[in-house]
Write a protein that holds these residues in place. Structure first.
Motif, PDB file in Angstrom:
ATOM      1  N   THR A 238     -35.930   3.726 -94.950  1.00 27.20           N
ATOM      2  CA  THR A 238     -34.655   3.037 -95.059  1.00 27.20           C
ATOM      3  C   THR A 238     -34.060   3.380 -96.420  1.00 27.20           C
ATOM      4  OG1 THR A 238     -35.519   1.236 -93.729  1.00 27.20           O
ATOM      5  CG2 THR A 238     -33.624   0.739 -95.093  1.00 27.20           C
ATOM      6  N   ILE A 239     -32.787   3.695 -96.445  1.00 27.65           N
ATOM      7  CA  ILE A 239     -32.126   3.939 -97.737  1.00 27.65           C
ATOM      8  C   ILE A 239     -31.073   2.853 -97.933  1.00 27.65           C
ATOM      9  CG2 ILE A 239     -30.748   5.536 -99.120  1.00 27.65           C
ATOM     10  CD1 ILE A 239     -31.836   7.845 -97.398  1.00 27.65           C
ATOM     11  N   ASP A 240     -31.227   2.069 -98.992  1.00 32.06           N
ATOM     12  CA  ASP A 240     -30.234   1.030 -99.265  1.00 32.06           C
ATOM     13  C   ASP A 240     -28.918   1.657 -99.715  1.00 32.06           C
ATOM     14  OD1 ASP A 240     -32.007  -0.965 -98.660  1.00 32.06           O
ATOM     15  OD2 ASP A 240     -32.733  -1.175-100.722  1.00 32.06           O
ATOM     16  N   ALA A 241     -27.829   0.998 -99.367  1.00 32.44           N
ATOM     17  CA  ALA A 241     -26.510   1.523 -99.741  1.00 32.44           C
ATOM     18  C   ALA A 241     -26.429   1.820-101.232  1.00 32.44           C
ATOM     19  CB  ALA A 241     -25.422   0.521 -99.345  1.00 32.44           C
TER      20      ALA A 241
ATOM     21  N   PHE B 138     -20.581  14.742-102.833  1.00 33.31           N
ATOM     22  CA  PHE B 138     -21.252  15.393-101.706  1.00 33.31           C
ATOM     23  C   PHE B 138     -22.775  15.446-101.878  1.00 33.31           C
ATOM     24  CE2 PHE B 138     -16.873  17.002-101.765  1.00 33.31           C
ATOM     25  CZ  PHE B 138     -16.462  16.584-100.512  1.00 33.31           C
ATOM     26  N   GLU B 139     -23.308  14.507-102.625  1.00 35.97           N
ATOM     27  CA  GLU B 139     -24.764  14.392-102.804  1.00 35.97           C
ATOM     28  C   GLU B 139     -25.180  13.002-102.383  1.00 35.97           C
ATOM     29  OE1 GLU B 139     -27.135  16.423-103.934  1.00 35.97           O
ATOM     30  OE2 GLU B 139     -25.758  18.104-104.252  1.00 35.97           O
ATOM     31  N   THR B 140     -26.077  12.925-101.391  1.00 32.05           N
ATOM     32  CA  THR B 140     -26.605  11.613-101.026  1.00 32.05           C
ATOM     33  C   THR B 140     -28.132  11.672-101.023  1.00 32.05           C
ATOM     34  OG1 THR B 140     -26.639  12.079 -98.650  1.00 32.05           O
ATOM     35  CG2 THR B 140     -24.621  11.082 -99.536  1.00 32.05           C
ATOM     36  N   ALA B 141     -28.749  10.494-100.924  1.00 37.15           N
ATOM     37  CA  ALA B 141     -30.213  10.420-100.924  1.00 37.15           C
ATOM     38  C   ALA B 141     -30.821  10.885 -99.598  1.00 37.15           C
ATOM     39  CB  ALA B 141     -30.646   8.988-101.240  1.00 37.15           C
ATOM     40  N   VAL B 142     -29.979  11.203 -98.620  1.00 41.81           N
ATOM     41  CA  VAL B 142     -30.494  11.729 -97.353  1.00 41.81           C
ATOM     42  C   VAL B 142     -30.925  13.181 -97.586  1.00 41.81           C
ATOM     43  CG1 VAL B 142     -29.979  12.197 -94.931  1.00 41.81           C
ATOM     44  CG2 VAL B 142     -28.841  10.283 -96.095  1.00 41.81           C
ATOM     45  N   ALA B 143     -32.213  13.479 -97.378  1.00 42.98           N
ATOM     46  CA  ALA B 143     -32.719  14.829 -97.649  1.00 42.98           C
ATOM     47  C   ALA B 143     -32.241  15.806 -96.572  1.00 42.98           C
ATOM     48  CB  ALA B 143     -34.243  14.818 -97.714  1.00 42.98           C
ATOM     49  N   ASP B 144     -32.289  17.105 -96.910  1.00 46.55           N
ATOM     50  CA  ASP B 144     -31.797  18.142 -95.995  1.00 46.55           C
ATOM     51  C   ASP B 144     -32.549  18.164 -94.671  1.00 46.55           C
ATOM     52  OD1 ASP B 144     -30.062  18.828 -97.934  1.00 46.55           O
ATOM     53  OD2 ASP B 144     -31.182  20.579 -98.649  1.00 46.55           O
ATOM     54  N   ASP B 145     -33.800  17.698 -94.698  1.00 48.06           N
ATOM     55  CA  ASP B 145     -34.592  17.761 -93.459  1.00 48.06           C
ATOM     56  C   ASP B 145     -34.701  16.386 -92.792  1.00 48.06           C
ATOM     57  OD1 ASP B 145     -36.125  16.584 -95.375  1.00 48.06           O
ATOM     58  OD2 ASP B 145     -37.880  17.889 -95.122  1.00 48.06           O
ATOM     59  N   GLU B 146     -33.772  15.501 -93.131  1.00 45.73           N
ATOM     60  CA  GLU B 146     -33.789  14.162 -92.536  1.00 45.73           C
ATOM     61  C   GLU B 146     -32.553  13.924 -91.674  1.00 45.73           C
ATOM     62  OE1 GLU B 146     -36.170  11.216 -95.535  1.00 45.73           O
ATOM     63  OE2 GLU B 146     -34.129  11.707 -96.110  1.00 45.73           O
ATOM     64  N   ILE B 147     -32.699  12.993 -90.748  1.00 49.47           N
ATOM     65  CA  ILE B 147     -31.574  12.603 -89.899  1.00 49.47           C
ATOM     66  C   ILE B 147     -31.324  11.112 -90.046  1.00 49.47           C
ATOM     67  CG2 ILE B 147     -30.772  12.350 -87.510  1.00 49.47           C
ATOM     68  CD1 ILE B 147     -32.190  14.817 -86.772  1.00 49.47           C
TER      69      ILE B 147
END
Ligand SMILES: Cc1cc2nc3c(=O)[nH]c(=O)nc-3n(C[C@@H](O)[C@H](O)[C@H](O)COP(=O)(O)OP(=O)(O)OC[C@H]3O[C@@H](n4cnc5c(N)ncnc54)[C@H](O)[C@@H]3O)c2cc1C
Ligand code: FES
Ligand code: FES
Lengths: 159, 290
Positions: B147-150, B158-167
């Motif tokens: 889970t990633i908190d807001a 254009f950079e978020t904590a969602v990694a390139d290999d995550e959905i």
């Protein structure tokens, strides 16, 4: 260069075609299949000249890849007239002078046609909001709003 | 206008998409393409392969938990679906507002909430809503989920904590009955994105503000909460003075240099607008009647 085979239904007709993944839906419709109704204005998703329906929802076909539409049902402005007879909406665009150069018209018609399915008795304000994603550089919008309003009046909730 | 050439793969499940991502170096997900395709056209991004999740089933639901405390929204829910949802309007109106203010009808049909949040475009509307609601993203990788908190999501333009290999599979929003929320957007006249966007969420007992969350998008290089405004509101009576005092703190919360400056508005002007729009956003959601 990679290629993909896709299958889309356009105005009720099934088409199989081979496209590069980077082909925009609007380009596939116009250049591969000959549906030149959807126009290319800005190619950035702003002007709405390329508006078509994808599975009953309006989208800007310059901001969709053709491969994304594989398996979808697309409707373009060519498909809205009934066997060549103009719809009330199309007639009203003519009556009310809802076009000058006509470049925005196919997109306007697709947006307005879809909008009137959801709201058959709109206010002018609602009409203006509905066509927010369609730019017209000629008419000043007044006559376009008139045409949509007159269509709603004429159809009087019978759709 | 053609983008660079790329390979295209259509995923038929979340697992399939994760496998495709790991098998093709540099591959990117595509959902609505309304964030990615414009950037590929301008050459700002040029992924060698796209993994399409746009057609996955079951990722577009909008539902309340059985006990009515959480709202879950699938990553593929479109902005139009969120704007039109009665549930979202009732439980999280700031998000319904943000979705309704986003782009235009066609764009709202085309883009998804998951794509919007994963994209990290600092001019986007939904980020201010997710922050104000204290929501989170549900994210899956090949071997795990998290889970990633807001508040941890937006790392830079254009950079978020969602990694390139995550959905991102969905978003989760805690909801309570006695809260009010809303979003106020000042559109950039050129792009239609937020020049300044303010999301507010307040829990009150009708007289006092018990808890407040206020967030900004558009004006700053990354969407962010405004803790100084929140502190000024919490525990205070609902009065004009409270709102004036709290709004005046809007600018000081933001780090030096964090205001965006461009042809539309200087950093100084954006800071000024943020104060005004924070005040208006607060007046939008609370009733001052004395
Ligand atoms: C003309 C126009 C006007 C717009 N106006 C606004 C506006 O006013 N306000 C606003 O907020 N936005 C606006 N947008 C952007 C908004 O429409 C998009 O929804 C959003 O930026 C991206 O969503 P998408 O589904 O299209 O994502 P995509 O473009 O498909 O993807 C965007 C990025 O997110 C990643 N991604 C997508 N889905 C996932 C997922 N489930 N998990 C992990 N990563 C994922 C992709 O890899 C990519 O990097 C506008 C867009 C256009 C074209
Ligand atoms: S050409 Fe598609 S929106 Fe302008
Ligand atoms: S009639 Fe010319 S752009 Fe609309």
């Amino acid at each position: 260069m990679s290629e993909c085979n896709i299958s889309i239904i356009v105005n009720g007709e099934q088409h199989e075609l081979t496209v590069e993944p980077r082909t925009l839906l609007v380009s596939a419709l116009r250049d591969e299949l000959g549906y030149t109704g959807a126009n290319v204005g800005c190619e950035t998703g702003r002007c709405g000249a390329c508006t078509v329906r994808e599975n009953s929802k309006t989208i800007k076909s310059c901001t969709r890849l053709a491969v994304q539409a594989d398996g979808s049902e697309i409707e373009t402005v060519e498909g809205i007239a009934d066997n060549g007879d103009l719809t009330t909406l199309q007639e009203q665009f003519q009556e009310q002078h809802g076009l000058q150069c006509g470049y925005c018209t196919p997109g306007m018609l697709m947006t307005a046609d879809t909008f009137l399915r959801e709201n058959d008795d709109p206010t002018r304000e609602e009409i203006r909001e509905a066509i927010e994603g369609n730019l017209c550089r000629c008419t000043g919008y007044q006559n376009i709003v008139d045409a949509i309003e007159a269509t709603a009046d004429q159809l009087g909730g019978q759709r | 206008m053609y983008t660079n050439d790329f390979e295209y793969y259509r995923a038929d499940s979340v697992d399939d998409a994760l496998t495709l991502l790991s098998d093709h170096a540099g591959a990117e997900l595509v959902a609505g393409a309304h964030g990615l395709l414009p950037r590929m056209k301008t050459g700002d991004e040029s992924p060698p392969a796209l993994v399409d999740i746009g057609q996955l089933r079951g990722l577009d639901m909008i539902e309340e938990d059985d006990d009515g405390t959480d709202l879950s929204i699938g990553a593929l829910a479109t902005h139009a679906e969120i704007a039109d949802s009665e549930t979202v309007r009732q439980r999280a109106s700031v998000l319904a507002d943000a979705a309704a203010e986003l782009g235009d009808p066609q764009v709202r049909n085309g883009g998804t909430i998951g794509g919007n949040l994963a994209h990290g475009d600092a001019r986007s509307d939904p980020p201010a809503a997710l922050l104000a609601l204290d929501g989170s993203l549900e994210v899956r990788g090949l071997d795990d989920k998290r889970t990633i908190d807001a508040t941890d999501l937006f790392e830079g333009p254009f950079e978020t904590a969602v990694a390139d290999d995550e959905i991102v599979t969905g978003i989760r929003i805690p909801t309570i009955d006695d809260a009010v929320s809303g979003y106020r957007k000042r559109r950039d006249p050129l792009s239609g994105y937020a020049l300044v966007g303010v999301g507010v969420w307040l829990r009150t007992d009708g007289e006092t503000i018990e808890e407040a969350r206020v967030a900004v998008t558009g004006a700053t290089t990354t969407p962010a909460r405004l803790p100084a405004v929140e502190d000024e509101l919490e525990g205070e009576a609902i009065t004009e003075d409270t709102i004036t005092a709290a709004s005046a703190k809007a600018g000081i919360t933001v780090d030096d240099g964090a205001f965006v400056s461009d042809v539309q508005a200087s950093a100084e002007y954006r800071e000024h607008l943020l104060t005004i729009d924070t005040e208006r956003a607060l007046y939008d959601v609370i009733d001052i009647s004395q």
